[in-house]
Design a protein around this motif. Structure first.
Motif, PDB file in Angstrom:
ATOM      1  N   UNK A  30      12.255  -3.139  43.426  1.00  0.00           N
ATOM      2  CA  UNK A  30      11.092  -3.975  43.703  1.00  0.00           C
ATOM      3  C   UNK A  30       9.838  -3.163  43.427  1.00  0.00           C
ATOM      4  N   UNK A  31       8.928  -3.731  42.671  1.00  0.00           N
ATOM      5  CA  UNK A  31       7.627  -3.125  42.400  1.00  0.00           C
ATOM      6  C   UNK A  31       6.585  -4.034  43.028  1.00  0.00           C
ATOM      7  N   UNK A  32       5.733  -3.476  43.882  1.00  0.00           N
ATOM      8  CA  UNK A  32       4.711  -4.265  44.572  1.00  0.00           C
ATOM      9  C   UNK A  32       3.340  -3.718  44.222  1.00  0.00           C
ATOM     10  N   UNK A  33       2.515  -4.564  43.621  1.00  0.00           N
ATOM     11  CA  UNK A  33       1.151  -4.185  43.270  1.00  0.00           C
ATOM     12  C   UNK A  33       0.190  -4.719  44.328  1.00  0.00           C
ATOM     13  N   UNK A  40      -7.426  -4.979  38.868  1.00  0.00           N
ATOM     14  CA  UNK A  40      -7.717  -3.930  37.884  1.00  0.00           C
ATOM     15  C   UNK A  40      -6.906  -4.115  36.602  1.00  0.00           C
ATOM     16  N   UNK A  41      -5.664  -4.572  36.735  1.00  0.00           N
ATOM     17  CA  UNK A  41      -4.790  -4.751  35.570  1.00  0.00           C
ATOM     18  C   UNK A  41      -4.994  -6.090  34.876  1.00  0.00           C
ATOM     19  N   UNK A  42      -5.812  -6.952  35.433  1.00  0.00           N
ATOM     20  CA  UNK A  42      -6.176  -8.229  34.810  1.00  0.00           C
ATOM     21  C   UNK A  42      -4.957  -9.008  34.308  1.00  0.00           C
ATOM     22  N   UNK A  43      -4.078  -9.381  35.219  1.00  0.00           N
ATOM     23  CA  UNK A  43      -2.903 -10.206  34.911  1.00  0.00           C
ATOM     24  C   UNK A  43      -1.902  -9.538  33.961  1.00  0.00           C
ATOM     25  N   UNK A  44      -1.898  -8.239  33.900  1.00  0.00           N
ATOM     26  CA  UNK A  44      -0.932  -7.510  33.075  1.00  0.00           C
ATOM     27  C   UNK A  44       0.114  -6.798  33.925  1.00  0.00           C
ATOM     28  N   UNK A  45       0.297  -7.231  35.160  1.00  0.00           N
ATOM     29  CA  UNK A  45       1.237  -6.569  36.077  1.00  0.00           C
ATOM     30  C   UNK A  45       2.663  -6.584  35.535  1.00  0.00           C
ATOM     31  N   UNK A  46       3.085  -7.691  34.970  1.00  0.00           N
ATOM     32  CA  UNK A  46       4.445  -7.787  34.450  1.00  0.00           C
ATOM     33  C   UNK A  46       4.671  -6.772  33.325  1.00  0.00           C
ATOM     34  N   UNK A  47       3.699  -6.640  32.440  1.00  0.00           N
ATOM     35  CA  UNK A  47       3.840  -5.681  31.342  1.00  0.00           C
ATOM     36  C   UNK A  47       3.887  -4.252  31.864  1.00  0.00           C
ATOM     37  N   UNK A  48       3.050  -3.947  32.872  1.00  0.00           N
ATOM     38  CA  UNK A  48       3.049  -2.610  33.471  1.00  0.00           C
ATOM     39  C   UNK A  48       4.395  -2.348  34.156  1.00  0.00           C
ATOM     40  N   UNK A  49       4.910  -3.329  34.868  1.00  0.00           N
ATOM     41  CA  UNK A  49       6.202  -3.187  35.537  1.00  0.00           C
ATOM     42  C   UNK A  49       7.313  -2.938  34.517  1.00  0.00           C
ATOM     43  N   UNK A  50       7.276  -3.634  33.394  1.00  0.00           N
ATOM     44  CA  UNK A  50       8.297  -3.432  32.357  1.00  0.00           C
ATOM     45  C   UNK A  50       8.275  -1.992  31.853  1.00  0.00           C
ATOM     46  N   UNK A  51       7.077  -1.448  31.646  1.00  0.00           N
ATOM     47  CA  UNK A  51       6.949  -0.068  31.179  1.00  0.00           C
ATOM     48  C   UNK A  51       7.453   0.898  32.249  1.00  0.00           C
TER      49      UNK A  51
END
Length: 84
Positions: A30-33, A40-51
């Motif tokens: 589980x990754x919790x932002x 700050x990530x402007x709706x890019x959380x999923x992409x950051x989580x994938x990385x």
């Protein structure tokens, strides 16, 4: 762990899970932002989580490879450690 299909699911509340595709399976990760990091990530959380997940998988593969080659993970000296 047996091989199975995994899926990354955005739960929509800042939480992203890695889980087996089988219904009813418990998440493996589980990754919790926080709200601040989401903004700050402007709706890019999923992409950051994938990385993040990919980096974790690569790290485990490297550690497993080192172990297969006979390196002991506990044999590193203090001087070889890097604090991030």
């Amino acid at each position: 762990m047996s091989a199975s299909l995994l899926e990354i699911v955005d739960l929509g509340d800042g939480e992203i899970v890695l889980q087996p595709a089988d219904e009813g399976s418990e998440p493996l990760l589980t990754i919790r932002f926080s709200e601040a990091s989401q903004r700050h990530m402007m709706d890019n959380c999923l992409e950051v989580a994938k990385v993040m997940i990919q980096a974790g998988i690569e790290a485990v593969a490297l550690l497993a490879d080192d172990e297969e080659q006979g390196f002991e993970t506990g044999s590193y000296t203090e001087a070889s450690r890097t604090l991030h």
